[in-house]
Design an enzyme around this catalytic site. Structure first.
Site, PDB file in Angstrom:
ATOM      1  N   ARG A 139       2.870  48.292  12.473  1.00  0.00           N
ATOM      2  CA  ARG A 139       3.179  47.925  11.153  1.00  0.00           C
ATOM      3  C   ARG A 139       4.079  46.696  11.092  1.00  0.00           C
ATOM      4  O   ARG A 139       4.384  46.262  12.192  1.00  0.00           O
ATOM      5  CB  ARG A 139       3.920  49.014  10.346  1.00  0.00           C
ATOM      6  CG  ARG A 139       4.576  50.060  11.231  1.00  0.00           C
ATOM      7  CD  ARG A 139       5.702  49.373  11.889  1.00  0.00           C
ATOM      8  NE  ARG A 139       6.891  48.999  10.831  1.00  0.00           N
ATOM      9  CZ  ARG A 139       7.777  48.060  11.092  1.00  0.00           C
ATOM     10  NH1 ARG A 139       7.701  47.405  12.465  1.00  0.00           N
ATOM     11  NH2 ARG A 139       8.521  47.381  10.358  1.00  0.00           N
ATOM     12  N   GLY A 140       4.312  45.950  10.058  1.00  0.00           N
ATOM     13  CA  GLY A 140       5.210  44.898   9.753  1.00  0.00           C
ATOM     14  C   GLY A 140       4.063  43.935   9.740  1.00  0.00           C
ATOM     15  O   GLY A 140       3.249  43.640  10.292  1.00  0.00           O
ATOM     16  N   ALA A 141       4.558  43.123   8.536  1.00  0.00           N
ATOM     17  CA  ALA A 141       3.416  41.858   8.325  1.00  0.00           C
ATOM     18  C   ALA A 141       2.641  41.181   9.263  1.00  0.00           C
ATOM     19  O   ALA A 141       1.675  40.983   9.463  1.00  0.00           O
ATOM     20  CB  ALA A 141       4.209  41.068   6.861  1.00  0.00           C
ATOM     21  N   ARG A 148      -4.244  48.294   4.331  1.00  0.00           N
ATOM     22  CA  ARG A 148      -2.928  48.287   3.688  1.00  0.00           C
ATOM     23  C   ARG A 148      -2.867  46.875   2.824  1.00  0.00           C
ATOM     24  O   ARG A 148      -3.010  45.849   3.368  1.00  0.00           O
ATOM     25  CB  ARG A 148      -1.691  47.982   4.597  1.00  0.00           C
ATOM     26  CG  ARG A 148      -1.511  49.143   5.594  1.00  0.00           C
ATOM     27  CD  ARG A 148      -0.145  49.041   6.284  1.00  0.00           C
ATOM     28  NE  ARG A 148       0.746  49.676   5.345  1.00  0.00           N
ATOM     29  CZ  ARG A 148       2.266  49.567   5.762  1.00  0.00           C
ATOM     30  NH1 ARG A 148       2.465  49.023   6.951  1.00  0.00           N
ATOM     31  NH2 ARG A 148       3.117  50.114   5.033  1.00  0.00           N
ATOM     32  N   GLN A 170      12.017  53.267   9.416  1.00  0.00           N
ATOM     33  CA  GLN A 170      11.848  52.006  10.257  1.00  0.00           C
ATOM     34  C   GLN A 170      13.092  51.672  10.900  1.00  0.00           C
ATOM     35  O   GLN A 170      13.333  50.998  11.935  1.00  0.00           O
ATOM     36  CB  GLN A 170      10.907  51.124   9.593  1.00  0.00           C
ATOM     37  CG  GLN A 170       9.513  51.438   9.381  1.00  0.00           C
ATOM     38  CD  GLN A 170       9.350  51.785   7.958  1.00  0.00           C
ATOM     39  OE1 GLN A 170      10.296  52.329   7.241  1.00  0.00           O
ATOM     40  NE2 GLN A 170       8.204  51.820   7.381  1.00  0.00           N
ATOM     41  N   ASP A 209       6.992  41.088   3.146  1.00  0.00           N
ATOM     42  CA  ASP A 209       5.594  41.223   3.305  1.00  0.00           C
ATOM     43  C   ASP A 209       4.696  40.307   2.641  1.00  0.00           C
ATOM     44  O   ASP A 209       3.634  40.039   2.747  1.00  0.00           O
ATOM     45  CB  ASP A 209       5.455  42.609   2.866  1.00  0.00           C
ATOM     46  CG  ASP A 209       5.557  43.751   3.561  1.00  0.00           C
ATOM     47  OD1 ASP A 209       6.861  44.055   3.903  1.00  0.00           O
ATOM     48  OD2 ASP A 209       4.681  43.699   4.598  1.00  0.00           O
ATOM     49  N   ASN A 266       9.090  43.469  -0.232  1.00  0.00           N
ATOM     50  CA  ASN A 266       9.331  43.754   0.941  1.00  0.00           C
ATOM     51  C   ASN A 266       9.584  45.387   0.989  1.00  0.00           C
ATOM     52  O   ASN A 266       9.538  46.065  -0.132  1.00  0.00           O
ATOM     53  CB  ASN A 266      10.772  43.171   1.679  1.00  0.00           C
ATOM     54  CG  ASN A 266      11.196  43.479   2.876  1.00  0.00           C
ATOM     55  OD1 ASN A 266      10.226  43.325   3.793  1.00  0.00           O
ATOM     56  ND2 ASN A 266      12.163  43.954   3.266  1.00  0.00           N
ATOM     57  N   LYS A 267      10.315  45.769   1.631  1.00  0.00           N
ATOM     58  CA  LYS A 267      10.282  47.433   2.091  1.00  0.00           C
ATOM     59  C   LYS A 267      10.922  47.895   0.698  1.00  0.00           C
ATOM     60  O   LYS A 267      11.984  47.309   0.548  1.00  0.00           O
ATOM     61  CB  LYS A 267      10.815  47.775   3.280  1.00  0.00           C
ATOM     62  CG  LYS A 267      11.346  49.153   3.869  1.00  0.00           C
ATOM     63  CD  LYS A 267       9.890  49.963   3.501  1.00  0.00           C
ATOM     64  CE  LYS A 267       8.635  49.678   4.487  1.00  0.00           C
ATOM     65  NZ  LYS A 267       7.501  50.408   4.006  1.00  0.00           N
TER      66      LYS A 267
HETATM   67  O1  MRU Z   1       5.547  49.594   5.986  1.00  0.00           O
HETATM   68  P1  MRU Z   1       6.062  48.739   6.958  1.00  0.00           P
HETATM   69  O2  MRU Z   1       6.773  49.283   8.039  1.00  0.00           O
HETATM   70  O3  MRU Z   1       4.784  48.013   7.275  1.00  0.00           O
HETATM   71  O4  MRU Z   1       6.912  47.676   6.356  1.00  0.00           O
HETATM   72  C1  MRU Z   1       7.368  46.550   7.047  1.00  0.00           C
HETATM   73  C2  MRU Z   1       8.393  46.010   6.093  1.00  0.00           C
HETATM   74  O5  MRU Z   1       8.659  45.773   5.151  1.00  0.00           O
HETATM   75  C3  MRU Z   1       8.972  44.440   7.046  1.00  0.00           C
HETATM   76  O6  MRU Z   1      10.406  44.446   6.348  1.00  0.00           O
HETATM   77  C4  MRU Z   1       8.231  43.387   6.632  1.00  0.00           C
HETATM   78  O7  MRU Z   1       6.907  43.583   6.887  1.00  0.00           O
HETATM   79  C5  MRU Z   1       8.623  42.104   7.573  1.00  0.00           C
HETATM   80  S1  MRU Z   1       8.446  42.185   9.085  1.00  0.00           S
HETATM   81  C6  MRU Z   1       8.272  40.873  10.101  1.00  0.00           C
END
Ligand code: MRU
Length: 345
Positions: free
Chosen positions: A46-48, A89, A194, A235, A245-246
């Protein structure tokens, strides 16, 4: 060096299973793009930026798996795989970016073997570039942080959200490497955690000073002088500077504004969406059980209706600066973001 989240090894995709952290550091291997799609969907990765590279590696596997005899047949197989990977996603920009980058290379190839080779090489190169990008971001970003800063971060925008090094945590790593003493305040980041499972784990793993707080203590820590800067990842960032973002990022940015605390975002250019307007962006809605249970145990009544968005939008007026690999954008964002892109065409 930080943890390596995802890698291409002997025609396999190898990644850390992030659902097992922090209790076990386990690596999983995939040879089928459907497994990669499932790993993205179930948050194994996970993470963009990490899912951008995973998508590219997924297409590299699809190329290897294909029995196509002609270029057109191979492109058809890749398009099918792209659709499956893309639908995992919806919010992070980098997934579509990574998939399209590979498809462009594939369309340019002359025959089956040339396309297979170029798709794999491009995906590997994207993984290498991700680390370089994060290190450049770290260099630009570290200049905004000072000795003895107490820096809040939300979710995980670290090595585990990228191939390695991280975006927001990359800036923190670079700040520390420049000799400044810093402390990180990591939010727990309910419901998937996370922050506690990944950010706290990776910072401790690398010897970076970190305190964990419940999400509900953001106001307390800011009001009591325990935080003097915030940095998060992204994201998706629109041309206007609107940040996706999250979930919870918007609350933190609003609270930072209330306390006069600078709020920074770190993200590569591949996270920017210069075409969409805020209403066009799809916010992923996740399953109720993430909210109604903790560690598999029910913590809410049966049949309760749940709203569980994975992301929220922070308006540009709450953002002090956006750190990228080519420099820092400051308000007004429409102008400064355009400049970053035109200077790097
Ligand atoms: O649901 P996730 O864990 O994929 O969400 C991740 C985030 O919101 C991060 O802050 C974002 O992807 C940036 S990661 C460098």
């Amino acid at each position: 060096m930080s943890l390596k989240t995802i890698e291409w090894k002997e025609n396999k995709v190898v990644m850390i299973d992030q659902t097992k952290l922090p209790n076990e550091l386990v690596y999983v291997e995939f040879t089928d793009y459907n497994e990669v799609a499932n790993a993205i969907k179930t948050l194994v990765v996970r993470g963009a930026p990490a899912i951008g590279v995973s998508g590219a590696f997924g297409l590299a596997l699809a190329a290897l798996q294909s029995k196509a005899k002609t270029k057109d047949e191979l492109l058809d197989d890749l398009e099918k795989a792209k659709k499956i990977l893309f639908e995992t996603r919806p919010t992070a920009m980098n997934l579509g970016w990574g998939l399209e980058k590979i498809m462009k290379v594939a369309r340019k190839g002359n025959d089956v073997s040339e396309i297979k080779e170029s798709v794999i090489n491009t995906a590997k190169q994207m993984a290498e570039e991700d680390v370089q990008t994060n290190m450049s971001m770290g260099k630009h970003g570290s200049e905004l942080f000072e000795n003895n800063d107490n820096i809040m971060t939300h979710c995980n925008a670290g090595a585990l959200a990228t191939v390695a090094y991280g975006t927001a945590l990359g800036v923190i790593r670079a700040t520390k490497a420049s000799g400044k003493k810093i402390k990180v305040i990591a939010t727990e980041t309910r419901p998937v955690q996370q922050g506690s499972r990944l950010t706290a784990f990776e910072l401790k793993h690398d010897g970076i000073d970190v305190n964990l707080i419940p999400d509900t203590a953001v106001g307390y820590t800011m009001a009591n002088g325990l935080v003097n800067k915030v940095i998060v990842g992204a994201d998706r960032i629109l041309r206007t500077g609107h940040l996706f973002n999250k979930i919870g990022t918007y609350q933190i940015a609003s609270m930072a504004k209330q306390h006069g605390i600078p709020f920074y975002v770190a993200a590569p250019l591949s996270t920017f969406d210069l075409k969409s307007n805020p209403d066009d962006v799809i916010i992923e809605q996740r399953k109720a059980s993430e909210v109604t249970t903790i560690g598999g145990k029910r913590t809410a009544p049966e049949d309760i209706e749940v709203i569980n968005p994975a992301f929220d939008m922070t308006p540009p007026e709450l953002i002090t600066g956006i750190i990228t690999e080519v420099g820092v954008a400051k308000p007004p964002y429409e102008e400064s973001i355009k400049k970053l892109f035109t200077a790097n065409k």
